[in-house]
Design an enzyme around this catalytic site. Structure first.
Site, PDB file in Angstrom:
ATOM      1  N   ASN A 274       0.842  -1.214   0.000  1.00 59.29           N
ATOM      2  CA  ASN A 274       0.000   0.000   0.000  1.00 59.29           C
ATOM      3  C   ASN A 274       0.869   1.252   0.000  1.00 59.29           C
ATOM      4  O   ASN A 274       0.560   2.219  -0.704  1.00 59.29           O
ATOM      5  CB  ASN A 274      -0.963   0.002   1.191  1.00 59.29           C
TER       6      ASN A 274
ATOM      7  N   HIS B 172      -8.143  -1.289   5.646  1.00 60.91           N
ATOM      8  CA  HIS B 172      -8.446  -2.593   6.241  1.00 60.91           C
ATOM      9  C   HIS B 172      -9.032  -3.505   5.159  1.00 60.91           C
ATOM     10  O   HIS B 172      -9.868  -3.069   4.367  1.00 60.91           O
ATOM     11  CB  HIS B 172      -9.452  -2.409   7.383  1.00 60.91           C
TER      12      HIS B 172
ATOM     13  N   GLY C 187     -11.321   2.741  18.873  1.00 57.30           N
ATOM     14  CA  GLY C 187     -11.681   1.320  18.748  1.00 57.30           C
ATOM     15  C   GLY C 187     -10.800   0.620  17.726  1.00 57.30           C
ATOM     16  O   GLY C 187      -9.879   1.211  17.156  1.00 57.30           O
TER      17      GLY C 187
HETATM   18  C1  GAR Z   1      -3.061  -4.887   3.788  1.00 56.36           C
HETATM   19  O1  GAR Z   1      -3.898  -5.875   3.230  1.00 56.36           O
HETATM   20  C2  GAR Z   1      -3.826  -4.064   4.795  1.00 56.36           C
HETATM   21  O2  GAR Z   1      -5.161  -3.839   4.441  1.00 56.36           O
HETATM   22  C3  GAR Z   1      -3.730  -4.929   6.014  1.00 56.36           C
HETATM   23  O3  GAR Z   1      -2.412  -5.411   6.014  1.00 56.36           O
HETATM   24  C4  GAR Z   1      -1.974  -5.527   4.655  1.00 56.36           C
HETATM   25  C5  GAR Z   1      -0.669  -4.786   4.535  1.00 56.36           C
HETATM   26  O4  GAR Z   1      -0.106  -5.015   3.296  1.00 56.36           O
HETATM   27  N1  GAR Z   1      -4.026  -4.198   7.209  1.00 56.36           N
HETATM   28  C6  GAR Z   1      -4.683  -4.704   8.236  1.00 56.36           C
HETATM   29  O5  GAR Z   1      -5.067  -5.852   8.286  1.00 56.36           O
HETATM   30  C7  GAR Z   1      -4.905  -3.741   9.386  1.00 56.36           C
HETATM   31  N2  GAR Z   1      -5.933  -4.214  10.241  1.00 56.36           N
HETATM   32  P1  GAR Z   1       1.021  -4.064   2.729  1.00 56.36           P
HETATM   33  O6  GAR Z   1       2.112  -3.989   3.802  1.00 56.36           O
HETATM   34  O7  GAR Z   1       1.504  -4.780   1.496  1.00 56.36           O
HETATM   35  O8  GAR Z   1       0.403  -2.731   2.436  1.00 56.36           O
END
Ligand code: GAR
Length: 211
Positions: free
Chosen positions: A16, A113, A147
């Protein structure tokens, strides 16, 4: 328009972060990634930031597993301030932030998320979505409140859940949407087009491109 200074918090691979950097460096969004901070020393996301010329620092989280120790949290806030950060974007940052952090950046901490919130907050969400039998899942960008994955929703994108999906194949389909909507949400913040009305986030018309 001056570019919005964003600080990105990461714990892992940083795809991301990569999507945000790509759109920012291409000049598609009025966002400058001012600094990247990680609680994990060898997070691939730190290398990604450094190779884009963005300052990237590991700040040890302290002894807790799911949150930052108060001293560590203060160091995160100080470092973000030193880099002139206006908005903090959590991009796979796997720790809960406390009031003190959120009060330092009021209504200016956002998260991505991999589910259609409020369904499936927390961890391991693609497995839970498949096990529950939902037919659609997706990605959510939201403001962070005290939260877990519970703050006002800025943007969502849905993807189908297929009979043959595994958590990995579903995660990959969702990730494509994450990479699309996270930069888009940051652009809405940069353009000051978001208004929060209770739980609802309203998007003002794009007056820049109308004129
Ligand atoms: C992503 O899928 C993000 O949505 C998730 O972790 C991944 C990180 O990927 N986040 C969560 O689950 C937060 N609750 P990345 O490091 O390749 O962006």
């Amino acid at each position: 328009m001056s570019r919005l200074k964003v600080g990105v918090l990461v714990s892992g691979r940083g795809s991301n972060l990569g999507a945000i950097l790509d759109r920012s460096l291409a000049g598609d969004i009025d966002v400058e990634v001012a600094v990247v901070l990680s609680d994990v020393e060898d997070a691939a996301a730190l290398d990604r930031a450094r190779s884009a010329g963005v300052p990237a620092l590991h700040i040890p989280p302290g002894r807790f597993r799911t949150k930052l120790e108060p001293d560590a949290e203060r160091r995160y806030v100080e470092t973000l301030r030193e880099h002139g950060v206006e908005v903090v974007a959590l991009a796979g940052f796997m720790r809960i932030l406390h009031d003190e952090f959120l009060e330092a950046f009021p209504r200016a901490v956002v998260n991505i998320h991999p589910s259609l919130l409020p369904s499936f907050p927390g961890l391991d969400v693609q497995r839970k979505a498949i096990a529950h039998g939902v037919k659609w899942s997706g990605a959510t960008v939201h403001f962070v409140d005290t939260g877990v994955d519970s703050g006002p929703i800025i943007l969502q994108a849905a993807v189908p859940v297929l009979d043959e999906d595994t958590p990995e194949t579903l995660a990959a389909r969702i990730l494509i949407e994450e990479h699309r909507i996270y930069p888009e949400a940051l652009q809405l913040l940069a353009a000051r087009r978001l208004r929060v009305d209770g739980r609802r986030v309203l998007v003002d018309a794009d007056t820049e491109s109308d004129s």
